[in-house]
Every structure is written in C-alpha cells, then in structure tokens.
Write a protein that holds these residues in place. Structure first.
Motif, PDB file in Angstrom:
ATOM      1  N   GLU A 174       3.217   6.058  -2.709  1.00  0.00           N
ATOM      2  CA  GLU A 174       4.393   6.745  -3.262  1.00  0.00           C
ATOM      3  C   GLU A 174       4.228   7.024  -4.761  1.00  0.00           C
ATOM      4  OE1 GLU A 174       7.658   5.084  -0.031  1.00  0.00           O
ATOM      5  OE2 GLU A 174       7.442   4.088  -1.983  1.00  0.00           O
ATOM      6  N   CYS A 175       3.666   6.032  -5.476  1.00  0.00           N
ATOM      7  CA  CYS A 175       3.424   6.225  -6.921  1.00  0.00           C
ATOM      8  C   CYS A 175       2.463   7.388  -7.142  1.00  0.00           C
ATOM      9  CB  CYS A 175       2.810   4.962  -7.534  1.00  0.00           C
ATOM     10  SG  CYS A 175       3.957   3.619  -7.766  1.00  0.00           S
ATOM     11  N   THR A 176       1.385   7.399  -6.337  1.00  0.00           N
ATOM     12  CA  THR A 176       0.378   8.469  -6.482  1.00  0.00           C
ATOM     13  C   THR A 176       1.002   9.823  -6.176  1.00  0.00           C
ATOM     14  OG1 THR A 176      -1.218   6.866  -5.655  1.00  0.00           O
ATOM     15  CG2 THR A 176      -1.980   9.124  -5.834  1.00  0.00           C
ATOM     16  N   LEU A 229       0.832  -1.208   0.000  1.00  0.00           N
ATOM     17  CA  LEU A 229       0.000   0.000   0.000  1.00  0.00           C
ATOM     18  C   LEU A 229       0.869   1.261   0.000  1.00  0.00           C
ATOM     19  CD1 LEU A 229      -2.930  -0.777   2.486  1.00  0.00           C
ATOM     20  CD2 LEU A 229      -2.939  -0.906   0.022  1.00  0.00           C
ATOM     21  N   SER A 273       3.812   1.547  -1.258  1.00  0.00           N
ATOM     22  CA  SER A 273       4.385   1.689  -2.603  1.00  0.00           C
ATOM     23  C   SER A 273       3.366   2.362  -3.534  1.00  0.00           C
ATOM     24  CB  SER A 273       4.785   0.295  -3.110  1.00  0.00           C
ATOM     25  OG  SER A 273       4.772   0.219  -4.490  1.00  0.00           O
ATOM     26  N   HIS A 274       2.096   2.012  -3.337  1.00  0.00           N
ATOM     27  CA  HIS A 274       1.024   2.629  -4.140  1.00  0.00           C
ATOM     28  C   HIS A 274       0.919   4.130  -3.824  1.00  0.00           C
ATOM     29  CE1 HIS A 274      -3.001   2.386  -6.190  1.00  0.00           C
ATOM     30  NE2 HIS A 274      -3.103   3.550  -5.564  1.00  0.00           N
TER      31      HIS A 274
END
Lengths: 236, 112
Positions: A34-36, A29, A31-32
C-alpha cells in the motif's frame, strides 16, 4: 474496472493459502504494498499500474515463501507432518471403507439377494485386494490431477479442506466405521457358517482402528495448533 | 551495485543501525537504505520482512503495531538492549575489516 482493494485482498489470500506465513506477516507485506502504491500514484501512475509495479517489486510468491521458510522451519515441518498424515489417512480410508461395505453385504446377506449365491466371496470372506488396488489407483489419479501444475496453477484446491474441523469429522468418521468393522469381524464368524475369514480378524481391525484414531487425533491437534499460530496477531 | 553476498552480509548491521537511531517500519527502512547508499544498495522488497522476523526471533529487536497519520496500521520495529550490544560488536568487526582493506589498498597504491 480495476478494483485495487479487491486485487490486494486476492493477493493476500494467495499468500495465506500456502500457510507458510501468519496473518500478521501477510498484513505487514500488504501494508508495504500500500505504501509503494501510494508513492507510485503520487508520481503519476494509475492504480492498476501502481499495483503491478508494487507487486513486481515485492517479488513473487515462491521467493517470498522461500524466505519465510528459513525463518519458520518449525512451521514448515508442522505443515509437512499435516500433509503426510492426511495423505496416509486418505489412502488408509480405501481398505477401511471397502471392508465396511463388504462386511455389510456379508452380514445382511445382500450378496445372496443380488446374485443368488456366493458370487462375490465363494465360501470364505477374503480380503478383496483387487478392489483395494483399483480404488487406490483411482484415488492416486484424482490426487495427481488435482495437485498437478497444469490443472491448478498454484491454486491448491485441497488446501481449504485441510482444517481442524474436517480433521474432527475425519476422527469421528474413522471412529464410527472402525468400530463397525471391529463389530463385523467379531460377529461374522459367530453368526455365519464361515469358519475362516481370510486374514481379516477382529483383533487386526481393532488395531487398525486404534492406529487410525491416534493419527486422526494427532492431525486434529496439529491443525488446531497450526490455526492458532496462523491467526496469531497483535494488530487490530 | 553491491554483490549479493555483500548485501546479505551487511543486511543485519544496516537494519540494526537504522533502528538504533529511531523506531521504524519495513518500507521506511528500505527507503533509508536506498537513500543513504545513493540507490547503490537495493533489496528485493519482500526480503526485508523475513530478516526482521529473524532479528525478532533472536530478540535483537521487537515489534509493535501502530496506526499512522493516514489511519493505516503499520508494524514498527525498535532495537532492544541485546540488539545494541550485537550492533556494537558488528561495528568493531566491520571497522576491523575496513581498516585492513584500507591498509592493503593504500600499500598497493604506494607500491605502484
């Protein structure tokens, strides 16, 4: 000054405290998020703005947990067992400790030294029910205060103490106090003039000791399993 | 926007269809769905991961951690043979529903 890394770590910690998700789940979560954040920052948002938007999009902790409960039912039941057993052991501790102190007072005749007579027990060693009730009410009050929404607001202050090391300590503590209680209840009738000791006996103390040791051992094993599952990770 | 029920019903075939083309990770899967549906299908972002976990528990997909170009570790998913079979079955079911609805709606048009 807004520290993005610190904020993400704090958010991760918040999810881990509930112990409904593994470290791996939380890392995924994060990592998600951070991408956003990267995408939003590229679009011109500040780190702080990007973090809050990403956090909002991810959904609140309760709804995330609710979804993970559906895919981790065994984990949830394990957690319930752990809390239930801990609560039972905690409440059982009150009579055990009271009995232990009273046994000590009786054995070493501390009562006579303090009060010059049988002020506390009279002629018989009685189970001190009023003391139990008062102690249990105080304990309930403390627990209600610490677990109420108003006082903690999702911080769950008792959660960090629910680990296998503490369970091992509880196991040891129950063993020592329980054995002393069994010892007292065996010795007291023999070395004192008291023939009746209420409904307290060596055999009942022994049964209570075995029962609590069994529960404390189960708690220790469950926490150990829970810890292994919780830390199970394939990354890094 | 799609209704909640339809989003829930279509979530499995959507994820499996994306994974049948390429291995991917949660964020990318969501982005693909959003782009392919022209922003019409939008999931609450935290909800895809429990679904991926569920598919993994059912052994339809498998996961592995990989370091991306920017040095970040990401959990990737790829479809398994059993997942492909499941997807084929799902395709047939969706095509059936689609064709029935098409016929019914065409009939309705003809009647008017």
């Amino acid at each position: 000054m807004f520290d993005l890394k610190e904020q993400i770590e704090s958010w991760k910690h918040g999810l881990l405290v509930d112990k409904l998700m593994s470290v791996e789940d939380v890392e995924e979560l994060a990592s998600h998020i951070e991408c956003t954040i990267d995408e939003l920052q590229e679009a011109g948002l500040s780190a702080e703005e990007a973090f809050y938007v990403a956090f909002h999009r991810m959904g609140d902790r309760r709804s995330i947990n609710a979804e993970y409960i559906k895919v981790n039912p065994v984990h949830v039941w394990r957690k319930r067992f752990i809390w239930l057993t801990s609560g039972y052991l905690l409440f059982s501790l009150v009579p055990i400790i009271v009995k232990f102190f009273i046994g000590t007072i009786y054995l070493f005749d501390i009562e006579a030294l303090l009060f010059q007579g049988n002020f506390l027990f009279g002629e018989e060693f009685q189970t001190p029910y009023p003391v139990y009730v008062v102690a249990l009410l105080i304990l309930t009050g403390i627990l209600v205060y610490f677990t109420s929404e108003k006082s903690v607001i999702n911080k769950k202050p008792l959660q960090p103490y629910l680990n296998y090391r503490v369970a091992a300590f509880v196991l040891l503590g129950y063993g020592v106090i329980g054995l002393l209680n069994v010892g007292y209840m065996t010795i007291l009738p023999r070395i004192t003039s008291v023939s009746t000791i209420g409904n307290v006996s060596a055999s009942s103390s022994f049964f209570v000791l075995v029962w609590h040791l069994f529960l404390a051992l189960s708690l220790f094993v469950m926490l150990l399993i829970s810890r292994r599952r919780h830390n199970r990770t394939q990354f890094g | 926007m799609l209704s909640k029920d339809l989003v829930a019903a279509s979530s499995r075939p959507l994820v499996l269809s994306i994974l049948s083309k390429n291995e991917s990770y949660g964020y990318e899967i969501l982005k693909t769905i959003k782009e392919q549906s022209k922003q019409q299908i939008e999931w609450k972002e935290g909800m895809i991961y429990p679904l991926l976990r569920k598919l993994e528990n059912e052994e339809l997909i498998e996961s592995f951690w990989k370091t991306s170009d920017n040095g970040r570790k990401r959990k990737y998913y790829r479809i398994k043979k059993s997942g492909e079979k499941y997807l084929e079955d799902q395709k047939k079911q969706w095509e059936l529903v689609n064709s029935v609805l098409d016929q019914l709606w065409e009939d309705k048009v003809c009647l008017t």
